[in-house]
Design an enzyme around this catalytic site. Sequence first.
Site, short mmCIF file in Angstrom:
data_model
loop_
_atom_site.label_atom_id
_atom_site.label_comp_id
_atom_site.label_asym_id
_atom_site.label_seq_id
_atom_site.Cartn_x
_atom_site.Cartn_y
_atom_site.Cartn_z
N GLU A 773 1.10 -1.11 0.12
CA GLU A 773 -0.03 -0.04 -0.11
C GLU A 773 0.86 1.03 0.17
OE1 GLU A 773 -3.15 0.17 -0.33
OE2 GLU A 773 -3.53 -1.93 0.03
N CYS A 807 -1.97 8.52 4.43
CA CYS A 807 -1.92 8.43 2.74
C CYS A 807 -3.38 8.87 2.11
CB CYS A 807 -1.72 7.01 2.56
SG CYS A 807 -2.54 5.66 3.47
#
Length: 1016
Positions: A773, A807
Amino acid sequence: MSERRQGRDDGEGQGLNARIVATGADLLRGLAGEKPSLFQRDRWVGRIMDWSLGNAEFRTRLLRFVDVFPALSTSRALSHHLKEYFGDMGGPAPGPLRWAMGAASGPLAAPFLAKVIRYSIEKLGHQFIIGDTSERAMKSLSRIRSEGCAFSLDILGEAVVSEDEAEAYAGQYAVLIRDLRGAEGKWPALAGGGESRDALDWGYAPAISISLKPSSLHSQIRPQNFEGSVEAVLRRLRPLYEQLIEARGAMCIDMESYAYKGISLGVYKALRKEYPGYRDLSIAMQAYLRDTGADVEDLLAWSEKHGLPVGIRLVKGAYWDYEVVRARQNGWVIPVYTEKAETDAAFERLARLVLEHHDTAYLAAGTHNIRSIAAVLELAAQAHTPSDRYEFQVLYGMAEPVRRVLLDRVGRVRLYCPCGPIVPGMAYLVRRLLENTANQSFLRLMFSEGTDAGDLLRDPAEAVEKARAPQASTARKARALAAPPSSDLPPFENQPPADFTREDERDRFREALARVRQKLGRTYPLFINGEDRATEETEASTNPADPSEVIGWVCQARRIEADEAIAAASSAFERWRNTDASTRASYLLKAAGHLRARRFELAAWQVLEIGKQWDQASADVAEAIDFLEYYAREMERLGSPRLLPSPPGERNYSLYEARGVAVVIAPWNFPLAISCGMVSAAIVTGNCVVYKPSPLTPIIGRHLVEAFSDALLPAGVFNYVPGRTGEIAEYLIDHGAVSTIAFTGSTDVGLRIIEKAASTRQGQFQVKRVICEMGGKNAIIIDEDADLDEAVPGVLVSAFGFQGQKCSSCSRVIVVGAIYDVFVERLMGAAKSLALGPAEDPAFALGPVVDDRARSRILSYIEVGDKEGRVLFQGEAPEGRNYVPVTILGDIEIGHRVAQEEIFGPVLAVMRAATFEEALDKANATRFALTGGVFSRSPDHLEAARRSFRVGNLYLNRHITGALVGRQPFGGFKLSGLGTKAGGAEYLLHFMDPRVVTENIARKGFVPEADLEDPC
Ligand SMILES: Cc1cc2nc3c(=O)[nH]c(=O)nc-3n(C[C@H](O)[C@H](O)[C@H](O)COP(=O)(O)OP(=O)(O)OC[C@H]3O[C@@H](n4cnc5c(N)ncnc54)[C@H](O)[C@@H]3O)c2cc1C
């Protein structure tokens, strides 16, 4: 309770109820068939209500149209939205709507149509709003008073997003009080007040009365900052109150949503104490809240203890739908009653309590319900409450016949009168429409459904009793139906985050912080093969808000310890993968129990080690628990072999198997949640883990050791090796015995891991798999018709929550068309209101960034942004340390670096787009595809976004951070990740290899009979 006493109470209760019903019947007769204007079908407003009541679909669309209407500034936008909202409505449409739809399609009619609609909606607004200017409001008040009613005036507008807006709102009240003072001289006192110039209404009540919402006086009300929020509201309220005292006026503090209840009560008590001699201060209390009984008792006891009489406006509560939805979304206990009769019964109970305390408490009964009104009258008679100790209040525009009959029979009626510009007051209008068209609204039942008097006047306590018995069995049935058939586990539910509106939760957080502070400075060993392992070399982990403060010392793994950890994991693997899936899942559930029991302390560690605010830290721990609970259930689902299509004589099964040693490299920004997610997914699927926490949060990582040790996870299955990234991470990634690497972090590092993992070394017997990720450059689109009251806070929390270090954070906002200036101005005002300081102190909305390196990098991006475009706004930041000022960059184009590179800090680039399509193109024009958002009230645009805003997680009309396990599986594609969705149904598959087993079950042509009869 003894039977005798019970009998006496019942007898007394029945007598009382009979009197209430008789009084109610008398009041109903007094209404004499009159209808409120809202329900008169020969009036325009009445017709709209009539359509809404008869057609749920039309009601929803109408409410939404009324909601978006203030944002439709051009005729084009108006006719376009009209078509979007009503164009595809099936069934017979009301005549004027059919006409409007036809007109909207005509080429020349748009401006004319716009005028008609604007006029109609304003007319609807005028039904509930007393005047859009102070002058008109004063005129209406004179009329109301000449009809014999008192008033309480409220200025519309509730959502303040910045301190400037809160200041402006307070300013409006100051002007209002001044104008009321000017007008008061022309108003004779109401009945019973006498003739003198100084006379009071009814002999005791000031003519000037205002109502006010605390949340409008401070934009930064946060339940976790209870004392700070109370004080901030008081700072703006005190001067108004003093002005009011001079004007000899009264004030009532309105009650808003449950989140603000404690703060409103805090404000009330503080103000009452500061001005003990002035008693014309009351507070609204909502009968629909389960807590209100205790709150009223507490307030009455407080009043007696301090010798300070109190005023209570008892209402049922106007935010029922919102409270139910909010509690359900967060997994909190629903704070309101869920049966209407329970609220009605509570209203009567509370009215009785206040009326019985008439020495110290004054009751204003705010209701339009004849049964509730009759109950107040009879309870007052029973408690011998003097008539100057209670009054009735109704809302302007809601129930004229009720107000008239009250005026005839009681005399003391006050109208709650909202004033202010109608268009921005739409939130109020929508709430009134909701209330009047709700299925169980008394006004609807009485004036629209024609419910008979017996039902209208029925004792609500009796209805509650009746409803109770069948309800319990229904609940049991619902639970039984919801249970998954294949597992003993209850269905997955998200762990509720801490609810800081509750005092006990705030206290627990504070205590946890104090406890953690006592533990600072300890040394933390590695954990390999089920044992602690100290090393000579240690590194300090420090508090980002004060880097000189050491949170603890952490032993550093070198290659030799990394080898040991991999060896331990390898030798535990065979046994662990052969452990059945349910047993593996049970370890996760035990670990979840451990985290749950320590959730406040684990959050407190995050406040100190990484600078997360209370709510952010609490959400991180909740997410960690979710991963454990969710993956345990997922493994139960995936753990047994699955039968595939199999002809007679053949059996085909698919099953999944663990891959081997998994290395988990975790980030610092969700130090417990993401670590726990990757580690638990690897473990529950049968892999053995070597876990390297971020060097910035190794102590939080160490808590996973405690959780799994507490769960008695077998030795070697989980190994903890903190160490320097360059030395340890690279070594682990390259190691030939490693089969899987789970990584969350920056794109640069992620791509390097993917590249390294792809090269197969001598002796390596497995292709490495990377679960990755990475970063994002997430955008939110603000459409021209967006609700800025929602969009501004939504962008603010998405861009600057936890200092923009997620993020999923928003780093670009793309604004469509003419709304740009007003959006940017409100956004800057809101950003200016965010105070920066240590996360430990809940007064601060934002804290430090993670370290000095991050600070320098973010500051250098701000310089780049200032050259590429310009700094539109920069907040203040404490000197030194790791603080970065909140920064908004303007004039940014899609090719600019600040529009393309991940900054990971509180920096937001604002861009323009001429059309929604252009905004979508700009949003998609980066290398990333992680999260994105749209604020729009155009169904067509929302549909276009669903189709073409290509990101892993798209959020419509809400903030874009805070994905929940199971509900919003999280992760992106392009250079944001490999499409593995953490917290989703497919995630565990990435940690396993699929296998298929085919068996020929025929023996020398003989096939079991059942197989022939029932081939799969
Ligand atoms: C003068 C005045 C001031 C007010 N000030 C406030 C205020 O400060 N804060 C505030 O929140 N409201 C305020 N209200 C609004 C009030 O709370 C009610 O929403 C409104 O008066 C309708 O209640 P009713 O008794 O007139 O009607 P009814 O039709 O008898 O009651 C409707 C109410 O019942 C409750 N209810 C509906 N469905 C359910 C259900 N399924 N389960 C449980 N309860 C249910 C809701 O509270 C709903 O508003 C005020 C009202 C008045 C008259």
